[in-house]
Design an enzyme around this catalytic site. Structure first.
Site, PDB file in Angstrom:
ATOM      1  N   HIS A 129     -31.736  82.814   6.238  1.00 30.15           N
ATOM      2  CA  HIS A 129     -31.740  81.530   6.939  1.00 30.15           C
ATOM      3  C   HIS A 129     -33.130  81.143   7.435  1.00 30.15           C
ATOM      4  CE1 HIS A 129     -27.171  82.068   7.949  1.00 30.15           C
ATOM      5  NE2 HIS A 129     -27.407  81.892   6.658  1.00 30.15           N
ATOM      6  N   LEU A 172     -22.983  89.046   7.790  1.00 29.11           N
ATOM      7  CA  LEU A 172     -23.472  88.214   6.682  1.00 29.11           C
ATOM      8  C   LEU A 172     -24.991  88.175   6.657  1.00 29.11           C
ATOM      9  CD1 LEU A 172     -20.938  85.252   7.030  1.00 29.11           C
ATOM     10  CD2 LEU A 172     -20.895  87.106   5.360  1.00 29.11           C
ATOM     11  N   PHE A 173     -25.627  88.911   7.550  1.00 33.11           N
ATOM     12  CA  PHE A 173     -27.058  89.189   7.511  1.00 33.11           C
ATOM     13  C   PHE A 173     -27.937  87.941   7.526  1.00 33.11           C
ATOM     14  CE2 PHE A 173     -24.858  92.304   4.611  1.00 33.11           C
ATOM     15  CZ  PHE A 173     -24.541  93.183   5.635  1.00 33.11           C
ATOM     16  N   CYS A 174     -27.501  86.903   8.204  1.00 36.37           N
ATOM     17  CA  CYS A 174     -28.253  85.627   8.247  1.00 36.37           C
ATOM     18  C   CYS A 174     -28.600  85.152   6.842  1.00 36.37           C
ATOM     19  CB  CYS A 174     -29.508  85.763   9.091  1.00 36.37           C
ATOM     20  SG  CYS A 174     -29.158  86.007  10.844  1.00 36.37           S
ATOM     21  N   ALA A 175     -27.672  85.386   5.928  1.00 33.84           N
ATOM     22  CA  ALA A 175     -27.803  84.907   4.549  1.00 33.84           C
ATOM     23  C   ALA A 175     -26.398  84.562   4.063  1.00 33.84           C
ATOM     24  CB  ALA A 175     -28.446  85.963   3.658  1.00 33.84           C
TER      25      ALA A 175
END
Length: 458
Positions: free
Chosen positions: A129, A374-377
């Site tokens: 992100h 979601l790992f900022c993705a």
């Protein structure tokens, strides 16, 4: 871009000393164990070399660029020498600028604020992100996730060929995925961008700690990365590259340090002449210790021998992948396939397990710290999980009960400071949890899956 894959003898390259390597943590099942920090992709532990360098400098800390006293002059020299060290580490061109920021996110937002008018931006949906979202004032084209490096280049070339050929354009691409660890064809993407009159910025947050990054060799226009992923704490980052767009843009922050001259006008207003150097975007008192910690980490990685560090990490990657491959219930997430080169970042899901439950059990029962979510993705993880892009899912524990399927994944990540024992313990723990189940009961509390302290042991 390739990564050495040959195994090396353990005695040739030992893990670099890091803070926290002797920390013990309690287990919910009783006793304590040395903490296995396997969440490097979020924040890597600080190198002891970095901490020692900062501690040695701390008594001499002074205001930068603003004082005639000895400590101020010393701190100014240290700050600017840190800039030069980072430029050398990145292989910057002679006329490139190195701007110190707070993080990769801050660096890319700075570049977004410096885009020329009517700039077109091209970014893959697979980005973190930090590089997916800053381009709010530009015309953005989001590109679908490619399934091979060649397809990534072809997708970009098609999009650039269809763009307005007369306006400015920027391509933003990751060097190594923060989800899969896979290396992207940065050099080829840079060549495609330049062939169509576009510029390119490299998000090196997950690449720089694991692999040498050379701006000149890759022929990218800018590189952004964070200190806290490069074994350097203190909230610091870097944007390095072409000076012209940065020099022509309004200062990222208006204030002292960014201005060369300020004078009142006869009409009561204020005239300002801004710096044209990196100081233009570094208003306010800079994070001197943060900048110095990055420079110290850069030196430490180069002096340790980056090639040896890369080779050792590849042995650890091979060990994790081989261990997980032997567990049928585990699915490793990948865009480019098993043969794709990658750094020490691996995400996976476990059949029949809620990912947050699994990660919580690794921590509570084995003293292993990983990441779930979601790992900022978000778009990338949903693509890899085969879920609908609109399907509900967010970082942290979902409302699903432990054991139910979740839209999240588990990520294990490691690097220059990771001992072999941590990798071996992780693989063993995954096998035991899959084959024998968790030893404790868990519940969701404040968005996190945690041990139920009031429950009886299984």
């Amino acid at each position: 871009m390739s990564v050495p894959t040959a195994a090396i003898d353990k005695s040739v390259c030992a893990p670099l000393p890091v803070l926290g390597e002797d920390v013990t943590v309690p287990l919910v099942t009783g006793g304590e164990v040395a903490y296995a920090a396997l969440d490097y992709a979020a924040s890597a532990p600080a190198l002891r070399r970095v901490w020692d360098d900062v501690a040695a400098y701390a008594p001499y800390y002074g205001s930068v660029h603003r004082g005639a006293g000895y400590l101020s002059q010393l701190s100014t020299d240290l700050f600017e020498n840190s800039r030069a060290t980072v430029a050398e580490f990145l292989g910057c061109r002679a006329d490139d600028q190195v701007v110190f920021t707070r993080s990769t996110t801050d660096s890319l937002n700075l570049l977004a604020a410096a885009l020329p008018a009517d700039c077109q931006v091209f970014v893959f949906e697979t980005e973190h992100h930090a590089s997916l979202l800053p381009w709010r004032d530009a015309r953005v084209t989001y590109l679908n996730a490619p399934r091979t490096p060649a397809q990534a280049v072809e997708t970009l070339e098609r999009a650039l060929a269809a763009r307005d050929p007369y306006g400015p354009a920027l391509v933003c691409v990751t060097g190594a995925s923060n989800v899969t660890g896979e290396l992207w064809p940065v050099g080829e993407l840079a060549a495609a961008a330049h062939a169509h009159g576009a510029r390119i910025v490299l998000d090196a947050a997950q690449l720089a700690p694991h692999h040498p990054v050379d701006i000149t060799e890759l022929d990218v226009d800018w590189v952004a990365f964070s200190g806290h992923k490069l074994y350097a704490p203190f909230g610091s980052g870097v944007l390095a590259g072409r000076a012209d767009w940065l020099r022509e843009a309004e200062p990222y922050l208006a204030g002292g340090g960014a201005s060369r001259k300020v004078a009142r006008r006869t009409d009561g207003g204020v005239d300002v002449e801004w710096h044209t150097t990196a100081a233009r975007h570094e208003a306010g008192s800079p994070n001197v210790i943060g900048a110095y910690s990055i420079a110290s980490a850069c030196k430490a990685l180069k002096e340790a021998g980056f090639d040896a560090l890369v080779a050792r990490e590849q042995r650890l990657v091979a060990g994790v992948r081989a261990g997980l491959a032997g567990i049928p219930q585990v699915k490793v997430l990948s865009l480019f396939g098993d043969d794709a080169p990658r750094v020490g970042v691996i995400s996976f899901v476990v059949e029949g397990w809620n990912s947050s439950h699994f990660a919580a059990a690794l921590s509570a029962e084995y003293g292993i710290g990983v990441r779930d979510g979601l790992f900022c993705a978000h778009p990338l993880v949903r693509t890899l999980l085969g879920s609908d892009p609109q399907e509900v899912g967010e970082c942290g524990a979902p409302e699903a009960e432990p054991g139910e399927r979740s839209l999240n994944a588990i990520r294990v990540s490691f690097g220059a400071g990771t001992p072999d024992e941590h990798i071996e313990r992780f693989v063993r723990a995954v096998k035991e949890l899959v084959n024998e189940g968790a030893q404790w009961k868990y519940r969701t509390e404040d968005g996190r899956c945690v041990p139920d302290r009031g429950a009886a042991q299984h």
